[in-house]
Write a protein that holds these residues in place. Structure first.
Motif, PDB file in Angstrom:
ATOM      1  N   GLY A  41     -17.747  11.003   3.379  1.00 31.39           N
ATOM      2  CA  GLY A  41     -17.959   9.863   2.488  1.00 31.39           C
ATOM      3  C   GLY A  41     -18.051  10.305   1.034  1.00 31.39           C
ATOM      4  O   GLY A  41     -17.587   9.594   0.128  1.00 31.39           O
ATOM      5  N   VAL A  42     -18.636  11.479   0.821  1.00 36.02           N
ATOM      6  CA  VAL A  42     -18.724  12.020  -0.542  1.00 36.02           C
ATOM      7  C   VAL A  42     -17.326  12.301  -1.081  1.00 36.02           C
ATOM      8  O   VAL A  42     -17.005  11.957  -2.230  1.00 36.02           O
ATOM      9  N   ILE A  43     -16.494  12.906  -0.244  1.00 34.07           N
ATOM     10  CA  ILE A  43     -15.119  13.212  -0.663  1.00 34.07           C
ATOM     11  C   ILE A  43     -14.343  11.930  -0.939  1.00 34.07           C
ATOM     12  O   ILE A  43     -13.588  11.841  -1.918  1.00 34.07           O
ATOM     13  N   ALA A  44     -14.543  10.916  -0.084  1.00 35.96           N
ATOM     14  CA  ALA A  44     -13.846   9.635  -0.271  1.00 35.96           C
ATOM     15  C   ALA A  44     -14.241   8.991  -1.598  1.00 35.96           C
ATOM     16  O   ALA A  44     -13.398   8.433  -2.317  1.00 35.96           O
ATOM     17  N   ASN A  45     -15.532   9.058  -1.934  1.00 32.70           N
ATOM     18  CA  ASN A  45     -15.983   8.485  -3.206  1.00 32.70           C
ATOM     19  C   ASN A  45     -15.376   9.234  -4.393  1.00 32.70           C
ATOM     20  O   ASN A  45     -15.011   8.631  -5.406  1.00 32.70           O
ATOM     21  N   TRP A  46     -15.259  10.546  -4.265  1.00 31.14           N
ATOM     22  CA  TRP A  46     -14.649  11.359  -5.331  1.00 31.14           C
ATOM     23  C   TRP A  46     -13.183  10.964  -5.518  1.00 31.14           C
ATOM     24  O   TRP A  46     -12.701  10.861  -6.640  1.00 31.14           O
ATOM     25  N   LEU A  47     -12.492  10.737  -4.396  1.00 32.04           N
ATOM     26  CA  LEU A  47     -11.074  10.397  -4.463  1.00 32.04           C
ATOM     27  C   LEU A  47     -10.832   8.987  -5.005  1.00 32.04           C
ATOM     28  O   LEU A  47      -9.711   8.673  -5.437  1.00 32.04           O
ATOM     29  N   ARG A  48     -11.830   8.121  -4.993  1.00 32.31           N
ATOM     30  CA  ARG A  48     -11.668   6.769  -5.526  1.00 32.31           C
ATOM     31  C   ARG A  48     -11.650   6.770  -7.052  1.00 32.31           C
ATOM     32  O   ARG A  48     -11.192   5.820  -7.682  1.00 32.31           O
ATOM     33  N   ASN A  49     -12.153   7.848  -7.642  1.00 38.06           N
ATOM     34  CA  ASN A  49     -12.325   7.923  -9.086  1.00 38.06           C
ATOM     35  C   ASN A  49     -10.985   8.102  -9.801  1.00 38.06           C
ATOM     36  O   ASN A  49     -10.172   8.941  -9.406  1.00 38.06           O
ATOM     37  N   ARG A  50     -10.738   7.328 -10.852  1.00 36.49           N
ATOM     38  CA  ARG A  50      -9.467   7.424 -11.589  1.00 36.49           C
ATOM     39  C   ARG A  50      -9.276   8.817 -12.197  1.00 36.49           C
ATOM     40  O   ARG A  50      -8.173   9.363 -12.163  1.00 36.49           O
ATOM     41  N   ILE A  66       7.686  19.509  -4.828  1.00 40.28           N
ATOM     42  CA  ILE A  66       8.052  18.388  -3.950  1.00 40.28           C
ATOM     43  C   ILE A  66       7.061  17.225  -4.064  1.00 40.28           C
ATOM     44  O   ILE A  66       7.058  16.315  -3.243  1.00 40.28           O
ATOM     45  N   PHE A  67       6.221  17.272  -5.064  1.00 36.59           N
ATOM     46  CA  PHE A  67       5.229  16.209  -5.265  1.00 36.59           C
ATOM     47  C   PHE A  67       5.931  14.876  -5.511  1.00 36.59           C
ATOM     48  O   PHE A  67       6.935  14.799  -6.229  1.00 36.59           O
ATOM     49  N   ASN A  68       5.382  13.804  -4.906  1.00 31.59           N
ATOM     50  CA  ASN A  68       5.963  12.466  -5.029  1.00 31.59           C
ATOM     51  C   ASN A  68       5.262  11.691  -6.149  1.00 31.59           C
ATOM     52  O   ASN A  68       4.177  11.139  -5.956  1.00 31.59           O
ATOM     53  N   PRO A  69       5.862  11.598  -7.334  1.00 30.42           N
ATOM     54  CA  PRO A  69       5.191  10.951  -8.479  1.00 30.42           C
ATOM     55  C   PRO A  69       5.083   9.435  -8.328  1.00 30.42           C
ATOM     56  O   PRO A  69       4.172   8.827  -8.898  1.00 30.42           O
ATOM     57  N   LEU A  70       5.985   8.824  -7.560  1.00 29.26           N
ATOM     58  CA  LEU A  70       5.925   7.372  -7.401  1.00 29.26           C
ATOM     59  C   LEU A  70       4.688   6.952  -6.621  1.00 29.26           C
ATOM     60  O   LEU A  70       3.989   5.994  -7.000  1.00 29.26           O
ATOM     61  N   GLU A  71       4.404   7.662  -5.520  1.00 25.80           N
ATOM     62  CA  GLU A  71       3.206   7.360  -4.745  1.00 25.80           C
ATOM     63  C   GLU A  71       1.951   7.633  -5.579  1.00 25.80           C
ATOM     64  O   GLU A  71       0.964   6.898  -5.513  1.00 25.80           O
ATOM     65  N   PHE A  72       2.005   8.714  -6.357  1.00 27.24           N
ATOM     66  CA  PHE A  72       0.872   9.037  -7.227  1.00 27.24           C
ATOM     67  C   PHE A  72       0.592   7.905  -8.207  1.00 27.24           C
ATOM     68  O   PHE A  72      -0.569   7.512  -8.409  1.00 27.24           O
ATOM     69  N   GLU A  73       1.641   7.349  -8.818  1.00 25.93           N
ATOM     70  CA  GLU A  73       1.459   6.262  -9.775  1.00 25.93           C
ATOM     71  C   GLU A  73       0.807   5.054  -9.127  1.00 25.93           C
ATOM     72  O   GLU A  73      -0.018   4.373  -9.737  1.00 25.93           O
ATOM     73  N   GLY A  74       1.194   4.818  -7.850  1.00 26.92           N
ATOM     74  CA  GLY A  74       0.581   3.695  -7.137  1.00 26.92           C
ATOM     75  C   GLY A  74      -0.916   3.906  -6.947  1.00 26.92           C
ATOM     76  O   GLY A  74      -1.725   2.992  -7.180  1.00 26.92           O
ATOM     77  N   PHE A  75      -1.295   5.104  -6.546  1.00 30.75           N
ATOM     78  CA  PHE A  75      -2.724   5.424  -6.374  1.00 30.75           C
ATOM     79  C   PHE A  75      -3.462   5.368  -7.716  1.00 30.75           C
ATOM     80  O   PHE A  75      -4.594   4.892  -7.798  1.00 30.75           O
ATOM     81  N   ARG A  76      -2.817   5.847  -8.765  1.00 29.58           N
ATOM     82  CA  ARG A  76      -3.462   5.874 -10.080  1.00 29.58           C
ATOM     83  C   ARG A  76      -3.768   4.461 -10.576  1.00 29.58           C
ATOM     84  O   ARG A  76      -4.835   4.213 -11.143  1.00 29.58           O
ATOM     85  N   LEU A  86      -9.281   5.936  -0.489  1.00 28.07           N
ATOM     86  CA  LEU A  86      -8.265   6.979  -0.317  1.00 28.07           C
ATOM     87  C   LEU A  86      -8.877   8.156   0.437  1.00 28.07           C
ATOM     88  O   LEU A  86      -9.921   8.672   0.049  1.00 28.07           O
ATOM     89  N   SER A  87      -8.209   8.554   1.510  1.00 31.88           N
ATOM     90  CA  SER A  87      -8.656   9.714   2.282  1.00 31.88           C
ATOM     91  C   SER A  87      -7.800  10.922   1.915  1.00 31.88           C
ATOM     92  O   SER A  87      -6.670  10.767   1.423  1.00 31.88           O
ATOM     93  N   PRO A  88      -8.292  12.121   2.150  1.00 29.78           N
ATOM     94  CA  PRO A  88      -7.479  13.308   1.884  1.00 29.78           C
ATOM     95  C   PRO A  88      -6.153  13.291   2.637  1.00 29.78           C
ATOM     96  O   PRO A  88      -5.113  13.649   2.067  1.00 29.78           O
ATOM     97  N   THR A  89      -6.191  12.855   3.900  1.00 27.31           N
ATOM     98  CA  THR A  89      -4.971  12.831   4.702  1.00 27.31           C
ATOM     99  C   THR A  89      -3.939  11.867   4.119  1.00 27.31           C
ATOM    100  O   THR A  89      -2.742  12.172   4.060  1.00 27.31           O
ATOM    101  N   ARG A  90      -4.400  10.701   3.679  1.00 28.40           N
ATOM    102  CA  ARG A  90      -3.479   9.719   3.095  1.00 28.40           C
ATOM    103  C   ARG A  90      -2.863  10.261   1.804  1.00 28.40           C
ATOM    104  O   ARG A  90      -1.673  10.096   1.553  1.00 28.40           O
TER     105      ARG A  90
END
Length: 272
Positions: A41-50, A66-76, A86-90
């Motif tokens: 849960g701590v990791i999940a909260n960290w990953l929610r942060n912009r 091979i990083f996917n910038p389009l998916e990154f922009e969606g998360f951002r 957002l989970s680490p696996t996702r």
């Protein structure tokens, strides 16, 4: 296969792995500093942060072809919203990220590249991050020391081959049996052992019945350097037909002189 180790930070065991030569630190273990019951849960909260998403995205852009910038922009864009999770696996699966690793099984957890792990540790606790960096640096220094020892051990093996070739050419008469030849090889190896360590291989084994391997497996880096030099010198002395007793005295003097240079040790005694 990833190689697993661990470091102790403020009494807490933090697992590390090395995958393809890259160091990863278990941020699940770090997260337990904030919440021992629910580290995920701590990791999940960290990953929610912009700020976290932007940092991860920049890190991947710099290090991951091979990083996917389009998916990154969606998360951002979604990061920071109340409904965003957002989970680490996702993150890994969607962006092809390499900065985070998700390990399953009994000893699993979320691992992060050391750069990212330090960033996460800072978010959890500035104090804990400082101790983590210090212990990680100590681990890396120990690894480098071991690499140096292994390199010197391999050099010693190579020089030992030169040494045995000289023995074969000058000390072993023709038509001897393999058993007879092995005795001569062992005797010459013990010339070096006595000159360097003050005892034969057999005496070392008798004095250390609980240790595995041989006397040279427990030599220091400086001793291995000295042994490598002595093997070359002994090969020359053998080629010059110097008797074994004289060679032992010469080699012992050389060992003392070289170890004094390497360690500043003035207390080693000559063989009488």
């Amino acid at each position: 296969m990833a190689k697993k180790t661990e470091i102790i930070v403020k009494g807490t065991s933090i697992r590390t792995i090395k995958k393809d030569g890259v160091d990863y630190i278990c941020i699940t273990d770090i997260a337990r500093q904030k919440n021992a019951v629910d580290p995920n849960g701590v990791i999940a909260n960290w990953l929610r942060n912009r700020n976290t998403i932007e940092y991860l995205g920049l890190w991947e852009t710099l290090h991951n072809p091979i990083f996917n910038p389009l998916e990154f922009e969606g998360f951002r864009r979604e990061s920071g919203l109340n409904a965003f999770t957002l989970s680490p696996t996702r993150w890994i699966d969607s962006t092809h990220a390499i900065g985070l690793l998700s390990q399953s099984g009994r000893y699993g957890g979320t691992y992060a590249h050391s750069d990212i792990a330090f960033k996460f540790a800072n978010w959890v606790s500035v104090e804990f991050e400082l101790y983590l960096v210090m212990e990680f640096q100590r681990l890396k220094a120990k690894e480098q020391e071991q690499i140096g020892w292994t390199a010197k051990r391999e050099l010693s093996k190579i020089n030992y081959r030169i040494h045995t070739d000289a023995i074969k050419s000058h000390l072993i008469p023709e038509e001897v049996t393999p058993a007879q030849a092995s005795i001569i090889y062992a005797e010459e190896a013990d010339v070096l052992n006595v000159a360097m360590f003050g005892m034969t291989a057999k005496q070392w084994r008798e004095n250390n019945p609980d240790l595995k391997g041989n006397i040279r497996d427990y030599a220091t880096v400086n001793e291995l350097i000295c042994l490598s030099n002595m093997e070359n010198i002994n090969a020359v002395l053998i080629n010059d037909n110097i008797p074994q007793g004289e060679r032992l005295i010469k080699l012992n003097k050389i060992a003392i002189q070289q170890m004094q240079v390497l360690e500043g040790d003035t207390n080693r005694k000559l063989i009488k």
